[in-house]
Scaffold this active site. Sequence first.
Site: not given
Ligand SMILES: NC(=O)c1ccc[n+]([C@@H]2O[C@H](COP(=O)([O-])OP(=O)(O)OC[C@H]3O[C@@H](n4cnc5c(N)ncnc54)[C@H](O)[C@@H]3O)[C@@H](O)[C@H]2O)c1
Length: 257
Positions: A140, A162
């Site tokens: 991220s 985080y």
């Molecule tokens: N949305 C953003 O702005 C952003 C920015 C930078 C990085 N990210 C990263 O991108 C990825 C996806 O982001 P998002 O916005 O779709 O988040 P989100 O939280 O909606 O999706 C994460 C998914 O991972 C699953 N998950 C959580 N713990 C788990 C585990 N122990 N085993 C298996 N599955 C698990 C959740 O059920 C969920 O479906 C994440 O790693 C997040 O940190 C997101």
Amino acid sequence: MRLEGKVAIVTGAGQGIGKTYARRFLDEGARVAIVDIDAGRGESAAAELADSGEVAFVQADISAEESTENCVRQVVERFGQVDVLLNNAGIYYDMDYGDQSYEYLRQVFDINCYGAWLMSKAATPHLVERGGGSIINVSSTGAYLYVKNSPTEFSGISSYAYPWSKWGVVGLTKMSAGELGRWGIRVNCIAPGVTVSEATRKQVPEDRIAAITAMSALKRTLTPEDLTGTAVFFASEDSALVTGQMLCVDAGVVMPG
Ligand SMILES: NC(=O)c1ccc[n+]([C@@H]2O[C@H](COP(=O)([O-])OP(=O)(O)OC[C@H]3O[C@@H](n4cnc5c(N)ncnc54)[C@H](O)[C@@H]3O)[C@@H](O)[C@H]2O)c1
């Protein structure tokens, strides 16, 4: 169809950005295993994407070693091979930023950081068997920035759970890229900027998203679709000689030297 003939595992694909990566991989001809801890999210994502290609849901907890091994075994039983592992799952939607305890810090690392290692550990023997493959980790841009409104009075050290865990993902990318290259396995990392997903709508106030957009070089707010081209690039032969790299996809906010 840049991923034709490949089998891709996308973790955390039950919702949000992961589901969008899975859809794009299917559109590019891959067969896709959607992995998520949440069966409701995973099953409905697989049903939603079924028209786009061959897709299966496998429930797993990426922070539990046995679960990751069972998960990869099930994928191989179903699809016969693994070529791409996209370590997208993370605790973000469910993140409790108010909990600054050591116990919670460890839980966040278990998922965001060690989870990617456990999935890599389970998948690499199958990638070696295939003569190579691509692992894509998800960091991220939050890992690059210190963003917190610290109180003026000292009230104890924060956990930084985080962003720190997401910085750990960059370290994993470098180390595993170095080690696994001799078996034709490439390891790269996407660092998305703030991207409007279900999780971001829950976690980030709208005015903050607008401020980040205003700060960006391209003056664009990211959607999950904006990240998928980079994932396809890393997954495909277009990046055949690219490994150990970390790419910020954020419309030009963080520009590492
Ligand atoms: N949305 C953003 O702005 C952003 C920015 C930078 C990085 N990210 C990263 O991108 C990825 C996806 O982001 P998002 O916005 O779709 O988040 P989100 O939280 O909606 O999706 C994460 C998914 O991972 C699953 N998950 C959580 N713990 C788990 C585990 N122990 N085993 C298996 N599955 C698990 C959740 O059920 C969920 O479906 C994440 O790693 C997040 O940190 C997101």
